[in-house]
Scaffold this active site. Structure first.
Site, PDB file in Angstrom:
ATOM      1  N   CYS A   1       0.814  -1.228   0.000  1.00  0.00           N
ATOM      2  CA  CYS A   1       0.000   0.000   0.000  1.00  0.00           C
ATOM      3  C   CYS A   1       0.845   1.275   0.000  1.00  0.00           C
ATOM      4  O   CYS A   1       0.333   2.348  -0.294  1.00  0.00           O
ATOM      5  CB  CYS A   1      -0.938  -0.003   1.192  1.00  0.00           C
ATOM      6  SG  CYS A   1      -1.911  -1.483   1.274  1.00  0.00           S
TER       7      CYS A   1
ATOM      8  N   HIS B   1      -3.449   7.046   2.885  1.00  0.00           N
ATOM      9  CA  HIS B   1      -3.868   5.725   2.407  1.00  0.00           C
ATOM     10  C   HIS B   1      -5.235   5.401   3.002  1.00  0.00           C
ATOM     11  O   HIS B   1      -5.468   5.578   4.202  1.00  0.00           O
ATOM     12  CB  HIS B   1      -2.829   4.684   2.842  1.00  0.00           C
ATOM     13  CG  HIS B   1      -3.248   3.279   2.573  1.00  0.00           C
ATOM     14  ND1 HIS B   1      -3.813   2.880   1.385  1.00  0.00           N
ATOM     15  CD2 HIS B   1      -3.194   2.164   3.360  1.00  0.00           C
ATOM     16  CE1 HIS B   1      -4.089   1.589   1.446  1.00  0.00           C
ATOM     17  NE2 HIS B   1      -3.722   1.134   2.631  1.00  0.00           N
TER      18      HIS B   1
ATOM     19  N   ASN C   1     -10.212  -0.297   0.430  1.00  0.00           N
ATOM     20  CA  ASN C   1      -8.750  -0.202   0.396  1.00  0.00           C
ATOM     21  C   ASN C   1      -8.241  -0.748  -0.944  1.00  0.00           C
ATOM     22  O   ASN C   1      -8.363  -1.936  -1.209  1.00  0.00           O
ATOM     23  CB  ASN C   1      -8.197  -1.019   1.577  1.00  0.00           C
ATOM     24  CG  ASN C   1      -6.684  -1.007   1.649  1.00  0.00           C
ATOM     25  OD1 ASN C   1      -6.013  -0.599   0.718  1.00  0.00           O
ATOM     26  ND2 ASN C   1      -6.154  -1.473   2.774  1.00  0.00           N
TER      27      ASN C   1
END
Ligand code: ACO
Length: 325
Positions: A114, A246, A276
């Protein structure tokens, strides 16, 4: 510090929008559980697209947005942990799709989960000499999810975000901070095809994403402030006009907001729509903020992320003037 600036952004959604309610067909869950624990209401899941299709779509939008000549792109970096192939890279597939095979282009993928887009942006900013660098975060995480595991399948989505940068002479800058440590690999883990099978623990080597949610949560709430303080080098966080984090979990963002006394109103949040999307999360949010004219001249913003590895990173962007929207 790098003298670079963003000249265009774009993002792409996967084809199928899946609301929380629909996940009840696959696992024992509820809209209420997902919303209260994560903030996620829906996500986009690929029906037919590969990661490269989403990356190409986002790239084309960024090029259109920047109104540049595609032939001036000299570097393509794609951050992904769900590439179409082991090889060739997604970046080479993007290069081909953009008609840049005969141009002097360096194209490659990186995997920092990520945090990948922020690692890629740092690589591009430090290596770019002339022309434009196309930096993309793209994922089809739906393809590595175990759709019978409610601990993971409700959290993730597919998409891509792309950013074009060039060297700046107008005072625009980017600062970077990036860290990694490999001692907690199984907190967030997906086995690769070339891994030797672990005969004593075969389940561990399944090619599906598995996660210890609490461990990742604990890591995230210390890694994000570390990256933000690391990149700001003493500059007060309240001087930042916007934070693009994020998009993993609203509770993580609320915790960071409270701990750092940085108001939620200045934090860009779209995880309710996207879930996500790993390496695509920060560039999708950046491109949405850009589209909504939330990124303006004479402002300072921070991008920040964390992910498997563990990895964590931040980028402070100062926009002086020049070409923005
Ligand atoms: N629906 C209903 N119940 C569920 C679900 C679900 N989808 N998932 C888990 N549960 C259950 C669990 O089985 C458990 O039940 P039990 O008490 O009977 O055992 C209960 O809910 C509580 O589970 P916890 O794991 O303790 O729930 P928690 O409050 O910690 O929330 C969550 C879980 C949302 C995953 C949280 O730990 C989290 O956000 N962690 C960080 C995750 C993250 O950010 N991951 C990605 C970051 S890195 C990257 O982006 C790749």
């Amino acid at each position: 510090m790098e003298n670079v600036k963003i000249v265009g952004c774009g993002y792409a959604r996967a084809s199928s929008k899946i609301e929380n309610e629909a996940l009840k067909k696959a696992v024992d869950t509820s809209d209420e559980w997902i919303q209260t624990r994560t903030g996620i209401a829906s996500r986009y899941i690929s029906e037919t697209e590969n990661t490269s299709d989403l990356a190409i779509c986002a790239a084309q939008k960024a090029i259109q947005n920047a109104q540049i000549n595609t032939s001036q792109i000299s570097m393509i970096i794609v951050a992904t942990c769900t590439p179409d192939n082991v090889t060739p890279s997604v970046a080479c597939i993007v290069q081909e799709a953009l008609g840049l095979n005969d141009k002097p282009v360096m194209a490659f993928d990186i995997n920092a989960a990520c945090s990948g887009f922020l690692f890629a942006l740092q690589c591009a900013a430090s290596m770019l000499q002339k022309g434009y660098a196309l930096v993309i975060g793209a994922e089809t995480l739906s393809k590595i999810l175990d759709w019978s595991d409610r601990n993971t399948c409700v959290l993730f989505g597919d998409g891509a975000g792309a950013v074009l940068i060039q060297r700046a002479q107008d005072g625009s800058t980017m600062d970077f901070y990036a860290r990694s440590k490999g001692d907690k690999e199984h907190a967030l883990y997906c086995a690769g095809r070339s891994l030797q099978p672990d005969l004593e623990n075969v389940a561990q080597d399944k090619p599906y994403l598995s996660m210890n949610g609490r461990e990742v949560f604990r890591f995230a709430i210390q890694a994000m402030p570390d990256a933000i303080y690391g990149v700001l080098q003493g500059q007060p966080v309240e001087e930042m006009d916007l934070m693009i984090p994020h998009q993993a979990n609203i509770r993580i963002l609320e915790y960071v907001s409270k701990k750092m006394k940085f108001p939620m109103e200045k934090m860009f949040v779209n995880l309710d729509q996207f879930g996500n999307t790993s390496a695509a999360s920060v560039p999708i949010a950046l491109a949405q903020a850009w589209e909504e004219h939330k990124i303006k001249e004479n402002m300072d913003l921070v991008l920040v992320g964390f992910g498997a590895g563990f990895t964590w990173a931040a980028c402070k962007i100062h926009i002086e003037g020049g070409k923005h929207q």
